[in-house]
Design a protein around this motif. Structure first.
Motif, mmCIF file in Angstrom:
data_model
loop_
_atom_site.group_PDB
_atom_site.id
_atom_site.type_symbol
_atom_site.label_atom_id
_atom_site.label_comp_id
_atom_site.label_asym_id
_atom_site.label_seq_id
_atom_site.Cartn_x
_atom_site.Cartn_y
_atom_site.Cartn_z
ATOM 1 N N GLU A 140 8.203 -11.706 -7.554
ATOM 2 C CA GLU A 140 6.267 -11.366 -8.387
ATOM 3 C C GLU A 140 7.370 -10.545 -8.620
ATOM 4 N N ALA A 141 6.538 -10.769 -10.442
ATOM 5 C CA ALA A 141 6.666 -10.014 -11.695
ATOM 6 C C ALA A 141 6.140 -8.780 -11.420
ATOM 7 N N LEU A 142 6.967 -7.715 -12.199
ATOM 8 C CA LEU A 142 6.302 -6.693 -12.375
ATOM 9 C C LEU A 142 5.663 -6.144 -14.377
ATOM 10 N N ILE A 143 4.399 -6.429 -13.991
ATOM 11 C CA ILE A 143 3.634 -6.721 -15.456
ATOM 12 C C ILE A 143 3.525 -5.186 -15.788
ATOM 13 N N SER A 157 0.994 -7.376 -8.649
ATOM 14 C CA SER A 157 -0.355 -8.556 -7.467
ATOM 15 C C SER A 157 -0.089 -8.164 -5.617
ATOM 16 N N LYS A 158 -0.982 -7.924 -5.535
ATOM 17 C CA LYS A 158 -1.364 -7.708 -3.823
ATOM 18 C C LYS A 158 -0.997 -9.115 -2.966
ATOM 19 N N SER A 159 -0.662 -9.758 -3.807
ATOM 20 C CA SER A 159 -0.221 -11.421 -3.161
ATOM 21 C C SER A 159 1.119 -11.059 -2.600
ATOM 22 N N ILE A 160 1.423 -9.486 -2.776
ATOM 23 C CA ILE A 160 2.662 -9.361 -2.542
ATOM 24 C C ILE A 160 3.000 -9.288 -0.744
ATOM 25 N N LEU A 161 1.629 -8.809 -0.200
ATOM 26 C CA LEU A 161 1.321 -8.699 0.918
ATOM 27 C C LEU A 161 1.634 -9.366 1.934
ATOM 28 N N THR A 216 6.323 5.908 -7.430
ATOM 29 C CA THR A 216 5.364 6.151 -6.563
ATOM 30 C C THR A 216 4.546 5.083 -7.272
ATOM 31 N N PHE A 217 3.156 5.571 -5.913
ATOM 32 C CA PHE A 217 2.172 4.529 -6.432
ATOM 33 C C PHE A 217 0.619 5.194 -6.864
ATOM 34 N N ASP A 277 -6.685 -6.689 -6.660
ATOM 35 C CA ASP A 277 -6.391 -7.663 -6.355
ATOM 36 C C ASP A 277 -5.047 -6.676 -6.824
ATOM 37 N N THR A 278 -4.526 -6.245 -7.354
ATOM 38 C CA THR A 278 -2.911 -6.059 -7.827
ATOM 39 C C THR A 278 -3.165 -3.802 -7.293
#
Length: 318
Positions: A172-175, A185-189, A212-213, A219-220
């Motif tokens: 999954e790419a970091l944009i 993307s939260k699809s990573i979950l 850090t978040f 969605d992201t």
């Protein structure tokens, strides 16, 4: 990235005895060696020669037919790795035991052999275990195994061909949103089988760089990361072709492996096959019976650039 990597021209600074000696002296002082001046003087030429020979192997590999590319690339990488080890182990090589490859392959069945199903076993002594311990502080790898499929799935430059061949997404790419701020993307979950809160704990804990978040969108995830803080932001990897950071989706035994170790394992096995399994290797190249050929060819094309990049990252972060 805060620096500009220009392939082999980036190595030019190291082809100076004065610069390399001072560079090694700083490395040895960091590890509190008792004679940094003497050891840097003794090691500056071996250090430069390892880099020079590695460069020559890679340059020849670019011109060579695919039949012998793995052999040239493996020995090129070996020389570059030895230069890196000299920065953290001034007495290298202390014994002949560390001169072995450090991995072994199983006996292959001649019929219906698939490269992706093959595996390598990690040995106690040799370059692989020494590299893992001295460069990446990894111990107790003896006896562990890795299949070629699992290794290739962790190479980010193979991501697009896995999608094309098998419809399989491995990263999954970091944009990049702005300097130091990325969206994910939260699809990573779904891949990690985690809740949002668990993932926010998990990634910074496993990462070798500060993460850090920030406030999340629907969605992201938004996260701040200092990717210049380490040679490789494990478990994240840098896709050199796409120029973006990616997160592996397969949370297996190789999830936290530095990518340099993965390239070593693949090139070692491919080099052994190119030398000793000539019939199978020739048939693969000429007949192209399955997707092994496509994956291997794509890897060889990418590792010609990625190997020197990974080595350079290690050197400049010393």
């Amino acid at each position: 990235m805060s620096f500009s990597y220009k392939e082999w021209s980036s190595y030019t600074i190291f082809f100076s005895a004065e610069y390399s000696q001072n560079y090694l002296k700083k490395c040895y002082r960091k590890i509190n060696h008792d004679q940094p001046d003497l050891k840097s003087f003794e090691n500056c030429y071996p250090f430069m020669y390892y880099l020079e020979h590695g460069k020559l192997y890679y340059e020849q590999a670019e011109k060579a037919p695919v039949e012998i590319q793995p052999i040239l690339l493996f020995y090129g990488l070996v020389h570059l790795i030895k230069a890196c080890i000299l920065t953290v182990e001034p007495e290298y090589p202390e014994t002949t035991a560390v001169l072995a490859h450090g991995v072994s392959t199983r006996k292959r069945k001649k019929q219906q052999y698939r490269f992706s199903e093959d595996e390598v076993k990690f040995q106690r002594n040799g370059l692989f275990s020494l590299m893992a311990e001295k460069m990446f502080h990894m111990k107790q790898l003896e006896g562990e195994k890795a299949t070629m499929a699992h290794v290739m799935e962790q190479i980010p430059e193979l991501a697009s061909i896995y999608v094309s061949l098998r419809g399989k997404q491995n990263f999954e790419a970091l944009i990049l949103e702005q300097e130091g701020l990325y969206s994910l993307s939260k699809s990573i979950l779904d891949h990690f089988h985690m809740t949002e809160n668990r993932f926010k704990e998990f990634l910074p804990l496993k990462s070798t760089v500060p993460i850090t978040f920030q406030d999340t969108k629907k969605d992201t995830f938004l996260l701040k990361a200092n990717f210049d803080a380490a040679a490789e932001p494990i478990p994240l990897k840098f896709n050199l072709e796409e120029q973006q950071y990616v997160l592996p989706l397969k949370k297996g035994e190789l999830f936290l492996f530095p990518e340099l170790l993965l390239h070593y394992l693949l090139l070692y096995n491919l080099g052994m096959i190119a030398r000793y399994e000539t019939e199978w290797w020739s048939e693969l190249i000429k007949m192209m019976p399955n997707d092994d050929y496509s994956l291997i060819q794509t890897f060889l094309q990418s590792t010609i650039k990625k190997g020197p990049y990974l080595i350079y990252q290690f050197l400049i972060h010393k």
